[in-house]
Design a protein around this motif. Structure first.
Motif, PDB file in Angstrom:
ATOM      1  N   ALA A 399      50.121 -49.619-113.833  1.00 62.13           N
ATOM      2  CA  ALA A 399      49.603 -48.646-114.795  1.00 62.13           C
ATOM      3  C   ALA A 399      50.253 -47.278-114.568  1.00 62.13           C
ATOM      4  CB  ALA A 399      48.084 -48.534-114.667  1.00 62.13           C
ATOM      5  N   ALA A 400      50.680 -46.657-115.666  1.00 61.57           N
ATOM      6  CA  ALA A 400      51.361 -45.359-115.568  1.00 61.57           C
ATOM      7  C   ALA A 400      50.986 -44.509-116.763  1.00 61.57           C
ATOM      8  CB  ALA A 400      52.874 -45.554-115.496  1.00 61.57           C
ATOM      9  N   TYR A 401      51.121 -43.190-116.586  1.00 58.46           N
ATOM     10  CA  TYR A 401      50.776 -42.241-117.629  1.00 58.46           C
ATOM     11  C   TYR A 401      52.008 -41.441-118.022  1.00 58.46           C
ATOM     12  CZ  TYR A 401      46.279 -43.359-115.503  1.00 58.46           C
ATOM     13  OH  TYR A 401      45.210 -44.041-114.973  1.00 58.46           O
ATOM     14  N   GLY A 402      51.974 -40.914-119.240  1.00 60.07           N
ATOM     15  CA  GLY A 402      53.062 -40.084-119.723  1.00 60.07           C
ATOM     16  C   GLY A 402      52.540 -39.002-120.644  1.00 60.07           C
ATOM     17  N   MET A 403      53.375 -38.005-120.869  1.00 62.00           N
ATOM     18  CA  MET A 403      52.996 -36.896-121.731  1.00 62.00           C
ATOM     19  C   MET A 403      54.239 -36.431-122.486  1.00 62.00           C
ATOM     20  SD  MET A 403      51.408 -33.158-120.695  1.00 62.00           S
ATOM     21  CE  MET A 403      50.009 -33.859-119.857  1.00 62.00           C
ATOM     22  N   HIS A 404      54.087 -36.231-123.766  1.00 60.79           N
ATOM     23  CA  HIS A 404      55.218 -35.766-124.566  1.00 60.79           C
ATOM     24  C   HIS A 404      55.729 -34.436-124.001  1.00 60.79           C
ATOM     25  CE1 HIS A 404      57.614 -34.501-127.979  1.00 60.79           C
ATOM     26  NE2 HIS A 404      57.450 -35.703-128.523  1.00 60.79           N
ATOM     27  N   PRO A 405      57.069 -34.280-123.867  1.00 61.38           N
ATOM     28  CA  PRO A 405      57.610 -33.021-123.315  1.00 61.38           C
ATOM     29  C   PRO A 405      57.116 -31.782-124.048  1.00 61.38           C
ATOM     30  CG  PRO A 405      59.333 -34.681-123.453  1.00 61.38           C
ATOM     31  CD  PRO A 405      58.133 -35.259-124.135  1.00 61.38           C
ATOM     32  N   ARG A 406      56.915 -31.903-125.358  1.00 57.55           N
ATOM     33  CA  ARG A 406      56.446 -30.734-126.094  1.00 57.55           C
ATOM     34  C   ARG A 406      55.008 -30.394-125.727  1.00 57.55           C
ATOM     35  NH1 ARG A 406      57.762 -29.558-132.441  1.00 57.55           N
ATOM     36  NH2 ARG A 406      56.983 -27.408-132.528  1.00 57.55           N
ATOM     37  N   VAL A 407      54.207 -31.427-125.477  1.00 56.38           N
ATOM     38  CA  VAL A 407      52.831 -31.189-125.024  1.00 56.38           C
ATOM     39  C   VAL A 407      52.857 -30.524-123.649  1.00 56.38           C
ATOM     40  CG1 VAL A 407      50.625 -32.267-124.501  1.00 56.38           C
ATOM     41  CG2 VAL A 407      52.012 -33.147-126.373  1.00 56.38           C
ATOM     42  N   GLN A 408      53.745 -30.988-122.785  1.00 59.93           N
ATOM     43  CA  GLN A 408      53.875 -30.354-121.469  1.00 59.93           C
ATOM     44  C   GLN A 408      54.173 -28.868-121.609  1.00 59.93           C
ATOM     45  OE1 GLN A 408      56.914 -32.928-119.615  1.00 59.93           O
ATOM     46  NE2 GLN A 408      55.386 -33.444-118.071  1.00 59.93           N
ATOM     47  N   THR A 409      55.108 -28.552-122.471  1.00 54.39           N
ATOM     48  CA  THR A 409      55.482 -27.150-122.652  1.00 54.39           C
ATOM     49  C   THR A 409      54.318 -26.330-123.188  1.00 54.39           C
ATOM     50  OG1 THR A 409      57.779 -27.802-123.072  1.00 54.39           O
ATOM     51  CG2 THR A 409      57.099 -25.611-123.818  1.00 54.39           C
ATOM     52  N   LEU A 410      53.602 -26.870-124.152  1.00 58.80           N
ATOM     53  CA  LEU A 410      52.475 -26.150-124.739  1.00 58.80           C
ATOM     54  C   LEU A 410      51.388 -25.877-123.714  1.00 58.80           C
ATOM     55  CD1 LEU A 410      52.203 -28.026-128.160  1.00 58.80           C
ATOM     56  CD2 LEU A 410      52.981 -25.684-127.795  1.00 58.80           C
ATOM     57  N   ILE A 411      51.069 -26.894-122.911  1.00 59.90           N
ATOM     58  CA  ILE A 411      50.032 -26.701-121.898  1.00 59.90           C
ATOM     59  C   ILE A 411      50.496 -25.715-120.841  1.00 59.90           C
ATOM     60  CG2 ILE A 411      48.725 -27.857-120.078  1.00 59.90           C
ATOM     61  CD1 ILE A 411      48.662 -30.330-121.849  1.00 59.90           C
ATOM     62  N   HIS A 412      51.752 -25.846-120.422  1.00 60.32           N
ATOM     63  CA  HIS A 412      52.291 -24.933-119.410  1.00 60.32           C
ATOM     64  C   HIS A 412      52.236 -23.483-119.895  1.00 60.32           C
ATOM     65  CE1 HIS A 412      55.495 -22.689-117.334  1.00 60.32           C
ATOM     66  NE2 HIS A 412      55.231 -23.463-116.285  1.00 60.32           N
ATOM     67  N   ASP A 413      52.647 -23.265-121.120  1.00 62.25           N
ATOM     68  CA  ASP A 413      52.674 -21.898-121.648  1.00 62.25           C
ATOM     69  C   ASP A 413      51.277 -21.308-121.790  1.00 62.25           C
ATOM     70  OD1 ASP A 413      55.380 -22.170-121.739  1.00 62.25           O
ATOM     71  OD2 ASP A 413      55.511 -22.469-123.916  1.00 62.25           O
ATOM     72  N   GLY A 414      50.261 -22.168-121.905  1.00 65.75           N
ATOM     73  CA  GLY A 414      48.895 -21.674-122.049  1.00 65.75           C
ATOM     74  C   GLY A 414      48.187 -21.401-120.742  1.00 65.75           C
ATOM     75  N   LEU A 415      48.852 -21.672-119.599  1.00 64.75           N
ATOM     76  CA  LEU A 415      48.219 -21.454-118.300  1.00 64.75           C
ATOM     77  C   LEU A 415      48.409 -20.010-117.847  1.00 64.75           C
ATOM     78  CD1 LEU A 415      49.370 -24.681-116.398  1.00 64.75           C
ATOM     79  CD2 LEU A 415      47.168 -24.276-117.497  1.00 64.75           C
ATOM     80  N   SER A 416      47.426 -19.509-117.132  1.00 67.46           N
ATOM     81  CA  SER A 416      47.569 -18.203-116.490  1.00 67.46           C
ATOM     82  C   SER A 416      48.466 -18.344-115.263  1.00 67.46           C
ATOM     83  CB  SER A 416      46.197 -17.674-116.065  1.00 67.46           C
ATOM     84  OG  SER A 416      45.656 -18.502-115.039  1.00 67.46           O
ATOM     85  N   LEU A 417      48.908 -17.219-114.703  1.00 58.70           N
ATOM     86  CA  LEU A 417      49.751 -17.277-113.510  1.00 58.70           C
ATOM     87  C   LEU A 417      49.028 -17.971-112.366  1.00 58.70           C
ATOM     88  CD1 LEU A 417      52.265 -16.592-111.896  1.00 58.70           C
ATOM     89  CD2 LEU A 417      51.287 -14.322-111.442  1.00 58.70           C
ATOM     90  N   ALA A 418      47.740 -17.683-112.203  1.00 57.76           N
ATOM     91  CA  ALA A 418      46.983 -18.324-111.123  1.00 57.76           C
ATOM     92  C   ALA A 418      46.923 -19.833-111.321  1.00 57.76           C
ATOM     93  CB  ALA A 418      45.572 -17.744-111.052  1.00 57.76           C
ATOM     94  N   GLU A 419      46.729 -20.273-112.563  1.00 56.66           N
ATOM     95  CA  GLU A 419      46.682 -21.711-112.834  1.00 56.66           C
ATOM     96  C   GLU A 419      48.045 -22.357-112.617  1.00 56.66           C
ATOM     97  OE1 GLU A 419      43.208 -22.114-116.232  1.00 56.66           O
ATOM     98  OE2 GLU A 419      45.178 -21.334-116.814  1.00 56.66           O
ATOM     99  N   ARG A 420      49.102 -21.657-113.001  1.00 55.66           N
ATOM    100  CA  ARG A 420      50.446 -22.211-112.770  1.00 55.66           C
ATOM    101  C   ARG A 420      50.723 -22.361-111.283  1.00 55.66           C
ATOM    102  NH1 ARG A 420      54.207 -18.859-117.149  1.00 55.66           N
ATOM    103  NH2 ARG A 420      52.960 -19.406-119.002  1.00 55.66           N
ATOM    104  N   LEU A 421      50.341 -21.362-110.518  1.00 48.78           N
ATOM    105  CA  LEU A 421      50.515 -21.458-109.070  1.00 48.78           C
ATOM    106  C   LEU A 421      49.742 -22.646-108.505  1.00 48.78           C
ATOM    107  CD1 LEU A 421      50.281 -17.722-107.965  1.00 48.78           C
ATOM    108  CD2 LEU A 421      52.179 -19.276-107.480  1.00 48.78           C
ATOM    109  N   GLU A 422      48.499 -22.778-108.929  1.00 50.29           N
ATOM    110  CA  GLU A 422      47.651 -23.848-108.390  1.00 50.29           C
ATOM    111  C   GLU A 422      48.231 -25.225-108.688  1.00 50.29           C
ATOM    112  OE1 GLU A 422      43.031 -25.384-108.517  1.00 50.29           O
ATOM    113  OE2 GLU A 422      43.762 -24.050-110.087  1.00 50.29           O
TER     114      GLU A 422
END
Length: 881
Positions: A399-422
């Motif tokens: 069993a494996a999971y995946g995420m569309h690269p565009r979804v990855q980018t959208l979620i990443h861009d919506g994170l605060s600096l503290a969340e990105r660090l974590e």
């Protein structure tokens, strides 16, 4: 649509029941290979060919399941027998795209007017390009499935980056029965050769980022097959002779049809009008329509209500932001899983990896993962909202999971600096925890290779920041990234990819310099950098890094520092040997030997014995053959005793010493003795390492040269013999020895050609021996081209005064003489003579051949006095040996 639109539409892994059966079938070829290698008889080679054919045919005749587990959102054609494939499942809601499909068919199946009949076939290449979310992958799946029965083999490859693609290709090579090797380049070259000999195959390269030379080498260049590439890039494909097909957003009619099917509503006029409003708001982009429809279905709302929640001028980003916002409110742990996957590769996030190493993850996600039922519920929530994909089968651990690269980018861009660090550091800790501690072991290769795309993603998306409070990020484990970089570098070194290994080790060294001042870690990283630079023939950088590592070890008497200091001294010895500074090389390695002599732990490994072997190599390069042989014999006495059951690596090391003694015998002119030792060593290497191992190839290379020299001696004896039968027998022996030398050297040259990108200097050594062999075979023009290529490599890597270049010039001289250019031959040989004497002194064994060839040139111009003097000089050096 991107294949992440369904619960089971992610790329399925190749670990499935029938692959196991295929592996058993493929393994049946091993025994005939070994027998054939040892006998070389036509009968056994015929048995081998039949065995391979049966193994491959039996594997290909079985149906490859295209996914694990059922899903109401996926459809699968009737299970009919057919060629093998690993295609993702096609979405139940796939709609339209007939015109684009016909254009793909026209490119890949149309008449080939650009190739002559006598040319080798080259793959037809179609580039399917379009914006992110246009549905390129889903269309590729649809085309490949529709054409399954027309292809002998169909294989889906994740091409989102070099590491991911290389991993996929290595798995593909293993699937078709290509044996694994230390060098990944060798495996890939064997795969291209296998594809060249097959017909009607299809490879789908999904998610190609951009066309460049690094990725170009991961495409087959020959073979009667098809290549379908999905990418966002519409330019830069000219060198590939590819035909592009553009995929745009849905036409309005197809978009309406898709939404009606995806929402599960009746195609009434009111429903179609609502779908039209939604499609126009989202620009008919398939990915946006899929996400919006999934959100509507899961929220059990209507299109009108959904549109009310969207901001004005809504885009695909807005649809995903709305879905993520709702997920975060109802299930924070599910949102945490999205944040973690944002910092990993877009595909193949293994469930078993997450569960096994969840202890390094943040508290909230770790707590949910402790209960598999609750965790699965969170995953299903994300899948149902088209934010995550699921593939494989939990029952067999795939069993494996995946995420569309565009979804990855959208979620990443919506994170605060503290969340990105974590979450960046959480991903680092996860990779460090699951990357094998012993990446150099054969058993670790599959795991390491599978993790490499995630490692690359973690490093590429790494977030730095001020984290002094200890609450987030690297402060939880400041050494995790450095440890990960070191292990990944060690794995790349083990696979002979020294360029990439150097990159990882240099990053580690740089990181440790700004770390907590761990002297051992800094020294270890510097030593690793020095080792890679040495292997790449970058001697200045290698010496600099090695001395930096030694400085960090100064005045430290702890065992770990003593071991590392000994390794550094041995490495420094190798660097000095390559630079012809033999006295410094001997001093450095002797220092390592003195460290070993004073420590009880010297009996735990072969390090002491290897150091003695290295001293022998320095003496041999310096022309001190008696001392060299003495140290090789001493090295054998330094092998720790392990009783009757000696470890395989000890047996292989003994074979290395036999090979080294055979080379000394060759240098002394004792060719029969050299042949015996080298043949004995080759048998051991072949049994323990296989035919494409580096040590096996090295031994075969020297044995080939010995056989070539013996052939020349027998031909000379035949010319001087007055007995007819004796002449005939000697000529027959000479031909046999030349044939044996050619059979040995051919695969060695091919192997080093495959590895030449990282080992060009070793390829040049093979070319030297090949050039002399071609001259002995009566092919001087080919010999000249080969030796000039070797000389050019040495000139570029080591400079014009290095004795490696002089070796090429020494072999080139008689070739030029055979071509009738005695004057140029003499000039080349005199240059070699000057280099050898300046670098190695007046008594080095290499000068024997130079003097003999110069004697022949002097005789050609009638200077018999000079010819005699040179012959006497060669005899003097020979007697001194």
């Amino acid at each position: 649509m991107k294949k992440q639109t369904t619960a089971t539409s992610g790329r399925p892994r190749k670990r499935n029941p029938w692959t196991g059966r295929y592996a058993v079938a493929a393994c049946s070829v091993t025994a005939p290979v070994i027998v054939a290698d040892r006998s070389g008889t036509p009968v056994l080679w015929a048995v081998l060919s039949v065995a391979v054919l049966l193994a491959v045919t039996s594997g290909f005749s079985m149906r490859h399941p295209s996914g694990h587990g059922g899903s109401p959102t996926a459809r699968e054609p009737d299970a009919l027998p057919g060629p093998p494939h690993n295609l993702p499942v096609l979405s139940t809601y796939f709609t339209g795209r007939a015109a684009e499909t016909q254009r793909i068919v026209g490119v890949l199946r149309g008449p080939d007017r650009g190739r002559r009949r006598d040319e080798r076939p080259v793959p037809r290449v179609c580039v399917l390009y379009g914006a992110t979310g246009a549905g390129k992958s889903e269309l590729a799946v649809a085309y490949a499935r529709d054409q399954l029965t027309r292809h002998s083999l169909t294989w889906w490859l994740n091409a989102s980056g070099p590491d991911a693609l290389r991993t996929e290709l290595l798995e593909f090579a293993q699937y078709v029965g290509i044996h694994d090797q230390e060098s990944k380049n060798v495996v890939l070259m064997n795969l291209w050769r296998w594809l060249r000999d097959q017909r009607n195959w299809l490879l789908v390269y999904d998610g190609w980022p951009a066309y460049d030379d690094a990725l170009r080498r991961l495409l087959p260049s020959e073979g009667d097959g098809e290549v379908l590439i999905t990418t966002q890039q519409n330019q830069g494909w000219d060198g590939l002779r590819a035909s592009p097909v553009e995929l745009r957003v849905f036409p309005e009619s197809e978009g309406i049809e898709f939404l009606v099917r995806r929402l599960g509503v009746e195609p009434t006029k009111a429903a179609e009008e609502a779908c039209t409003r939604l499609g126009r708001r989202l620009g008919w982009l398939p990915l946006a329509l899929e996400q919006a429809a999934a959100c509507i279905v899961q929220a059990e709302t209507t299109v009108v209500e959904y549109l009310r929640d969207l901001p004005g001028g809504a885009s695909v980003e807005d649809t995903f932001r709305l879905a993520v916002s709702r997920i975060s409110e109802t299930s924070p742990a599910a949102a945490d899983l999205l944040r973690l996957c944002t910092f990993l590769a877009s595909e193949d996030v293994q469930k078993t990896t997450l569960m096994q190493y969840r202890s390094v993850l943040p508290d909230r996600l770790r707590t949910v993962m402790a209960d598999p039922v609750i965790f699965n519920r969170e995953v299903l929530l994300l899948v149902d909202h088209s934010l995550l994909t699921r593939s494989g089968d939990w029952r067999d651990g795939s069993a494996a999971y995946g995420m569309h690269p565009r979804v990855q980018t959208l979620i990443h861009d919506g994170l605060s600096l503290a969340e990105r660090l974590e979450w960046s550091q959480a991903a680092v800790r996860l990779m460090e925890a699951c990357f094998p501690m012993t990446p150099d072991l054969l058993a670790s290769r599959p795991v390491c290779e599978r993790l490499m795309p995630h490692v690359e993603a973690v490093i590429e998306k790494l977030v730095w920041g001020d984290d002094a409070d200890g609450g987030l990020g690297a402060s939880q484990d400041p050494e995790a990234l450095a440890r990960l970089l070191h292990r990944v570098g060690a794995y790349q070194e083990h696979r002979c990819d020294w360029v990439r290994a150097l990159d990882f080790f240099e990053r580690e060294a740089e990181l440790r310099e700004i770390g907590n001042g761990d002297a051992l870690g800094r020294a270890t990283a510097r030593y690793a950098v020095a080792r890679q630079r040495y292997l790449l023939a970058q001697l200045d950088g290698a010496e600099r890094e090695c001395r930096r590592a030694l400085q960090l070890c100064d005045d430290r008497e702890e065992e770990a520092f003593l071991r590392l200091r000994a390794h550094c001294q041995r490495q420094l010895g190798g660097i000095m040997r390559e630079r012809n500074r033999f006295s410094e090389a001997l001093a450095a390695v002797q220092t390592a030997v003195e460290i070993y002599e004073g420590q009880a732990w010297r009996e735990e490994s072969l390090d002491w014995a290897v150091a003695e072997q290295e001293i022998g190599l320095i003496h041999r390069n310096a022309g001190h053959l008696t001392q060299a042989a003495g140290h090789y014999e001493r090295a054998e006495r330094r092998i720790p005793s392990r009783g009757i059951q000696e470890p395989p690596d000890y047996t292989v090391f003994r074979a290395m010493l036999q090979r080294d003694l055979g080379i000394v015998a060759q240098d002394r002119g004792q060719l029969e003795h050299a042949e015996e030792r080298l043949a004995e060593a080759l048998a051991v290497f072949g049994a323990h390492r296989g035919p494409e191992d580096f040590e096996t190839a090295q031994t075969a290379k020297f044995l080939s040269d010995v056989l070539r020299r013996r052939s020349e001696h027998h031909r000379e004896e035949a010319r001087q013999s007055l007995r007819v039968l004796r002449r005939r027998d000697l000529r027959r022996r000479a031909r046999t020895e030349l044939d044996q030398a050619d059979r040995l050297l051919g695969p060695v040259v091919e192997l080093h050609r495959k590895r030449s990108e990282a080992e060009e200097h070793k390829y040049a050594a093979c070319l030297n021996k090949l050039g002399s062999l071609r001259l002995a075979q009566g092919r001087p023009a080919e010999a000249r081209r080969t030796l000039e290529q070797a000389e050019e490599i040495y000139l570029r890597l080591y400079g014009e005064r290095h004795y490696y270049r002089a070796k090429s010039l020494t072999r080139l001289g008689p070739v030029l003489r055979a071509l009738g250019d005695s004057a140029t031959a003499e000039r080349v040989l005199r240059e070699a003579n000057g280099i050898f004497r300046a670098a190695l002194g007046d008594d080095h064994p290499a000068l024997m051949a130079v003097c003999e060839h110069l004697s022949d040139c002097a005789a050609d111009r009638g200077d018999h006095e000079e010819a005699g003097r040179l012959r006497r000089e060669a005899d003097r050096i020979r007697r001194s040996l």
